[in-house]
Design a protein around this motif. Structure first.
Motif, short mmCIF file in Angstrom:
data_model
loop_
_atom_site.label_atom_id
_atom_site.label_comp_id
_atom_site.label_asym_id
_atom_site.label_seq_id
_atom_site.Cartn_x
_atom_site.Cartn_y
_atom_site.Cartn_z
N TYR A 133 0.84 -1.20 0.00
CA TYR A 133 0.00 0.00 0.00
C TYR A 133 0.88 1.26 0.00
N ILE A 134 1.93 1.23 0.81
CA ILE A 134 2.85 2.37 0.88
C ILE A 134 3.48 2.63 -0.49
N ILE A 135 3.90 1.55 -1.15
CA ILE A 135 4.54 1.69 -2.47
C ILE A 135 3.56 2.26 -3.48
N SER A 136 2.31 1.82 -3.41
CA SER A 136 1.31 2.33 -4.36
C SER A 136 1.08 3.82 -4.16
N ILE A 137 1.05 4.28 -2.88
CA ILE A 137 0.89 5.72 -2.58
C ILE A 137 2.07 6.51 -3.15
N LEU A 138 3.29 5.99 -2.92
CA LEU A 138 4.49 6.68 -3.43
C LEU A 138 4.49 6.74 -4.96
N PRO A 189 -7.68 19.73 -4.29
CA PRO A 189 -8.54 18.64 -3.75
C PRO A 189 -8.86 17.57 -4.81
N LYS A 190 -8.68 17.90 -6.09
CA LYS A 190 -8.98 16.93 -7.16
C LYS A 190 -7.72 16.19 -7.62
N ARG A 191 -6.65 16.26 -6.84
CA ARG A 191 -5.40 15.61 -7.23
C ARG A 191 -5.59 14.10 -7.38
N LYS A 192 -4.66 13.46 -8.11
CA LYS A 192 -4.75 12.03 -8.39
C LYS A 192 -3.97 11.18 -7.38
N PHE A 193 -3.36 11.83 -6.40
CA PHE A 193 -2.54 11.10 -5.42
C PHE A 193 -2.84 11.64 -4.02
N PHE A 194 -2.22 11.02 -2.99
CA PHE A 194 -2.43 11.41 -1.59
C PHE A 194 -3.94 11.47 -1.28
N LYS A 195 -4.60 10.34 -1.47
CA LYS A 195 -6.03 10.28 -1.23
C LYS A 195 -6.31 9.46 0.04
N GLU A 196 -7.51 9.60 0.55
CA GLU A 196 -7.99 8.84 1.71
C GLU A 196 -7.01 9.00 2.88
N GLU A 197 -6.43 7.91 3.35
CA GLU A 197 -5.55 7.99 4.52
C GLU A 197 -4.32 8.85 4.26
N ALA A 198 -3.92 8.99 2.96
CA ALA A 198 -2.72 9.76 2.63
C ALA A 198 -3.03 11.24 2.37
N ALA A 199 -4.28 11.65 2.61
CA ALA A 199 -4.68 13.02 2.27
C ALA A 199 -3.91 14.08 3.05
N GLY A 200 -3.37 13.74 4.19
CA GLY A 200 -2.65 14.72 5.01
C GLY A 200 -1.19 14.88 4.65
#
Length: 515
Positions: free
Chosen positions: A353-358, A416-427
């Motif tokens: 999951y971490i790798i997918s966020i990165l 807010p419409k970005r394609k990354f840093f969503k859900e738990e990674a929003a901060g």
């Protein structure tokens, strides 16, 4: 009558002095004007559908052109006769009057019996001005001038034809002289007639060697077998393709291939032989150089295609000398972008999951960097290290592009419409440090693995600034600030001390782009 004859003879002598068309026409009109005593004398030439003025005498404005089917001119071309108007009155030939003040006029063809090249038009303000005597003199001069005009055209055509032949001969000589292959020609008896510069230099030929038999010139320099091949080709006018041998002289040795072909006249008659020697040693060396260049370009493409835009890679492939495959000192702008809050966010989460966020973030940020001409050096955990001015350099533009890209990344993170840093990674947020200065760029590694990278104090300072930058901040040094111009709003920060530097660094926070 004697005066008319004298004037015609004198005028003919003046007109016939030169064969240049312009000089001829001006002389003709000058003589007609002076002898006739008219107010206007002009020469009009036929140019397709138009009749155009070439030369005039007299203080009156006249038409610059007519249609070639204008009544006087059409009639003169068809009849090849002179037209005379004795007074001004409505007529089929009224356009013969070149000015409203004119009251009599003449138009006479200039040329031969079969071809009219132009017209002499003469006007007078007096009616009935052109008496039989004046007309006879003018007509005689114009008829004489027609033959001269025809001869002048032929002369100029011959000059132009000769010039073209000479130009083609020089062009052909230039081509032959520029050939790297050795070119020789012989007559039907095998005597040398011509050799180009390459043959002269390689075979040490001089003008004294012309008319000598080619086989005699090469005896002792070529093998007996090859000399025999030459003799057979000369004797029978035979074509040879790809005969190989070795040419030897006191100071040189050359592997060659030889092609011969019959030298033919325009009518296909054999006039001798053409011999072309190709230096195979040189050909092999050229092939080797071509392979080397291709390999260098392939290496450059492989090396940089992952880190640079296609446009920059294309420039490097076309100009491989820009890249030194060892270390190369440069001034460049270095960029570090690190994710703030990444450590706490990643604790306890699945590595996949971490790798997918990165990867989602890296995909967007890297594309922005590459499209702005940046060079992706490496990824250090959650940090992107990039540079502008590697390997192509433009200091002011490099600094502006680096800071502009940093602002673009920060805007996208805040979107807010970005394609990354969503859900738990929003901060998650980004801190960016940028510094411009000297560094070394080149290949670093071992025989097993090698990468193009950058090292030096400039890289270290940029890395330290990234550690200073808070979430959503872009921190730059004074070096970078000086190159930006007035296109950015900055906020000066308190000087900071970084490891390895005695003096504190003046730093600035980038707020936005202006203008």
């Amino acid at each position: 009558m004697e005066n008319i004859i004298d004037e015609v003879v004198r005028a003919g002598f003046v007109i016939a002095k030169g064969l240049d068309i312009k000089s001829f026409i001006s002389s003709l009109i000058d003589q007609i004007f002076d002898i006739s005593g008219s107010d206007i004398a002009c020469f009009y030439t036929i140019e397709g559908p138009n009749v155009r003025l070439l030369y005039r005498r007299g203080n009156f404005n006249v038409p610059a052109r007519f249609s070639s089917n204008s009544d006087p001119f059409e009639f003169v071309v068809e009849s090849n006769e002179t037209v005379v108007l004795t007074e001004r009155k409505p007529s089929y030939f009224s356009s013969l009057f070149l000015h409203e003040s004119m009251n009599s006029g003449v138009v006479s063809p200039v040329g031969t019996r079969d071809k009219v090249y132009g017209f002499v038009v003469v006007n007078s303000s007096l009616p009935f001005f052109f008496s039989r005597t004046r007309l006879m003199g003018a007509e005689a001069i114009i008829k004489l001038a027609g033959e001269y005009f025809h001869n002048s055209l032929l002369h100029n055509q011959l000059k132009e034809y000769t010039r073209r032949i000479e130009t083609l001969e020089r062009y052909q000589e230039h081509i032959f002289s520029s050939m790297t292959n050795m070119l020789l020609t012989t007559d039907t008896e095998g005597r040398l007639q011509y050799f180009n510069r390459a043959a002269r230099d390689r075979f040490a030929l001089t003008e004294d060697d012309k008319e000598r038999r080619v086989s005699a010139l090469f005896t002792g320099r070529l093998s007996r077998k090859m000399v025999g091949v030459l003799e057979d080709s000369i004797a029978g006018g035979k074509e040879i393709v790809g005969a190989e041998g070795i040419y030897k002289s006191d100071d040189t040795e050359m592997d060659f291939s030889l092609n011969t072909s019959p030298l033919l006249s325009a009518r296909g008659k054999k006039e001798g032989l053409t011999l072309i020697f190709t230096d195979q040693s040189r050909e092999r060396e050229l092939e080797k150089q071509v392979r080397k260049v291709k390999e260098e370009r392939r290496m450059i493409k492989d090396m940089f295609s992952r880190y640079l835009s296609e446009a920059v890679v294309s420039k490097l492939v076309k100009n491989p000398n820009v890249v030194h495959l060892g270390g190369d000192k440069k001034d460049a702008t270095v960029f570090f972008a690190d994710i703030r809050g990444y450590t706490s966010f990643s604790e306890g989460k699945d590595p996949e999951y971490i790798i997918s966020i990165l990867n989602q973030y890296f995909s967007e940020a890297v594309e922005m960097i590459i499209q702005s001409g940046g060079f992706i050096d490496k990824f250090i955990g959650d940090c992107i290290m990039a540079a502008w001015g590697i390997p192509l350099k433009s200091e002011e533009e490099d600094a502006r592009l680096a800071v502009s890209t940093a602002l673009k990344i920060q805007r996208e993170v805040s979107n807010p419409k970005r394609k990354f840093f969503k859900e738990e990674a929003a901060g998650l947020r980004i801190g960016i440090g940028i510094h411009t200065g000297p560094l070394v760029a080149g290949n670093l590694g071992s025989s097993r693995r090698i990468d193009y990278t950058i090292i030096g104090d400039t890289v270290n300072i940029a890395s330290r600034l990234e550690g200073i930058a808070g979430p959503d901040e872009i921190i730059i040094t004074e070096n970078t600030m000086r190159l930006l111009g007035k296109g950015f709003k900055l906020e000066r920060q308190s000087p900071v001390r970084v490891k390895g530097k005695k003096e504190p660094l003046n730093i600035y926070k980038v707020l936005k782009k202006v203008g």
